[in-house]
Write an enzyme that holds these catalytic residues in place. Sequence first.
Site, mmCIF file in Angstrom:
data_model
loop_
_atom_site.group_PDB
_atom_site.id
_atom_site.type_symbol
_atom_site.label_atom_id
_atom_site.label_comp_id
_atom_site.label_asym_id
_atom_site.label_seq_id
_atom_site.Cartn_x
_atom_site.Cartn_y
_atom_site.Cartn_z
ATOM 1 N N GLU A 118 0.830 -1.208 0.000
ATOM 2 C CA GLU A 118 0.000 0.000 0.000
ATOM 3 C C GLU A 118 0.866 1.260 0.000
ATOM 4 O O GLU A 118 0.467 2.302 -0.521
ATOM 5 C CB GLU A 118 -0.929 0.002 1.226
ATOM 6 C CG GLU A 118 -2.329 0.437 0.879
ATOM 7 C CD GLU A 118 -3.301 0.373 2.039
ATOM 8 O OE1 GLU A 118 -2.890 0.270 3.211
ATOM 9 O OE2 GLU A 118 -4.499 0.460 1.770
ATOM 10 N N HIS B 211 9.498 -26.653 1.326
ATOM 11 C CA HIS B 211 9.022 -27.849 0.631
ATOM 12 C C HIS B 211 7.977 -27.533 -0.419
ATOM 13 O O HIS B 211 7.277 -28.426 -0.886
ATOM 14 C CB HIS B 211 8.497 -28.847 1.669
ATOM 15 C CG HIS B 211 9.551 -29.200 2.675
ATOM 16 N ND1 HIS B 211 10.479 -30.192 2.464
ATOM 17 C CD2 HIS B 211 9.869 -28.619 3.858
ATOM 18 C CE1 HIS B 211 11.310 -30.231 3.503
ATOM 19 N NE2 HIS B 211 10.966 -29.280 4.358
ATOM 20 N N LYS C 14 -13.049 1.038 -2.032
ATOM 21 C CA LYS C 14 -13.909 1.306 -0.868
ATOM 22 C C LYS C 14 -15.125 2.131 -1.293
ATOM 23 O O LYS C 14 -16.255 1.849 -0.903
ATOM 24 C CB LYS C 14 -13.121 2.091 0.193
ATOM 25 C CG LYS C 14 -12.317 1.228 1.142
ATOM 26 C CD LYS C 14 -11.530 2.082 2.120
ATOM 27 C CE LYS C 14 -12.004 1.960 3.545
ATOM 28 N NZ LYS C 14 -11.062 2.438 4.545
HETATM 29 O O1 LIG Z 1 -8.929 2.106 9.837
HETATM 30 P P1 LIG Z 1 -9.894 2.191 8.726
HETATM 31 O O2 LIG Z 1 -10.257 3.593 8.364
HETATM 32 O O3 LIG Z 1 -11.115 1.350 8.986
HETATM 33 O O4 LIG Z 1 -9.207 1.604 7.455
HETATM 34 C C1 LIG Z 1 -8.801 0.267 7.353
HETATM 35 C C2 LIG Z 1 -8.032 0.078 6.073
HETATM 36 O O5 LIG Z 1 -8.870 0.592 5.054
HETATM 37 C C3 LIG Z 1 -8.350 0.779 3.754
HETATM 38 O O6 LIG Z 1 -8.307 -0.397 3.079
HETATM 39 C C4 LIG Z 1 -7.048 1.508 3.761
HETATM 40 O O7 LIG Z 1 -6.490 1.581 2.500
HETATM 41 C C5 LIG Z 1 -6.102 0.850 4.714
HETATM 42 O O8 LIG Z 1 -4.893 1.568 4.737
HETATM 43 C C6 LIG Z 1 -6.701 0.831 6.084
HETATM 44 O O9 LIG Z 1 -5.803 0.252 6.959
#
Ligand SMILES: O=P(O)(O)OC[C@H]1O[C@H](O)[C@H](O)[C@@H](O)[C@@H]1O
EC number: 5.3.1.9
Length: 436
Positions: free
Chosen positions: A272, A293, A404
């Site tokens: 990331e 293995h 997201k």
């Molecule tokens: O902590 P939050 O806001 O729930 O985010 C949780 C995760 O969400 C996304 O996938 C971000 O790209 C991550 O970097 C983060 O760790």
Amino acid sequence: MHVDIGAALASVADPGVERATLDDLDERVAAAHDRIERGRDDDEFGYASLNLPEATDADAIRDAVAPVADAESVITVGIGGSALGAKTITEALAEDPDSHVVLDNVDPEHVRRTLDGLSLEETAINVVSRSGTTAETLANFLVVREAYEDRGVDWTERIVVTTGESGPLRALADQHDLPTLPVPEGVPGRFSALSAVGLVPPAILGIDIEGLLAGGQKAANDLAPSLYDSPAYAYGAMAYALEEEGAQVNAVMPYAERLESFGEWFAQLWAESLGKDGRGQTPARALGATDQHSQLQLYRAGHRDKVVTFVRPRERADVAIPDPDHEDLSYLAGTDLGGLIDAEYEATVASLPAADRPALEVEIDRLDAESVGELLYAMEAACVLVGELAEVETFTQPAVEWGKNATRALIRGEETEETAVIDDRERLRIGETESL
Ligand SMILES: O=P(O)(O)OC[C@H]1O[C@H](O)[C@H](O)[C@@H](O)[C@@H]1O
């Protein structure tokens, strides 16, 4: 932490790094170190991550978990940077490996089976989300809450929430008057293991969180303007230089079951942070000695696009191997499992340059709080260094945000730019009549 870069030099490996290249790179390491130190001094977004060991208030974490400190186990509801740090730490250090359960997926069967298998009366809930909006985390939180209610357990008495100043999770915490801890300012989730984000489950389970922070601080103190003086930068500089030479895959292979999740944590950190602008090493995960293995065949004889990072504790508790009652096994007589895994480690590390392939070694003294804190901090610093050398935006993750946003729009039934892309995507279905 100790780093050995010898098995990745061009004299023994291809891809490999020439000593002269490394000497030239060292000037850029000095400049990058300078940039990193300025960022730390100013608590700049992202760079502030490397101030966590001293910025984290261990007493505040202990106070927040005091009401649930009697719990026998913890269930973490979080994902990515809000789950993997705590998972890595408890896997490495908790006495009972099953005492920390992480719900970082919304696979319904897995969630149901996990909750059914827990004694919720004895289980604390640790809900973590920096943004407070992540769909998986919020959905699982609602499911977990209901499971507690169904079993007549007051979840509001068993919970600690770690989240930002605003967002739905913060609102719910306020609404139910739940104990909360803040996420640290200017620290992306994947760099937040040494804050409340990663330290609540260890604190509940009696792990030495002060030791973890002290280990992180030691690694911070060990940063220096030359890669030859700083194990973290030596690792980062070599990873960068190897990528330049064609090692596009970084396979992390700990020789300790208790470090298996470290590979998962590292994968998020590396992918990331550094997967940008058409570059970045692909993190792969392996476990020694088991994957000798299986995957080792590819690492020694496949494409010349990989480096293997070996990780191990130098000391560990041991188990004697009983005397064998068969002549062919006499070589095991008087040995122990620790001796065997160390021999496998030595043999496998050497096997890579013997096949003209690169390996990097990262060793910690032992699996204790100080060494684990040091390892996590050092790898974060290595990652920040690679970001500086590669000139990418280490602390953002726009490509992840796309998914997201798209998920939220799909669930809400909204039509957005992202859902249009989903509707219009190319399909070539096989095995379905409508594709004909
Ligand atoms: O902590 P939050 O806001 O729930 O985010 C949780 C995760 O969400 C996304 O996938 C971000 O790209 C991550 O970097 C983060 O760790």
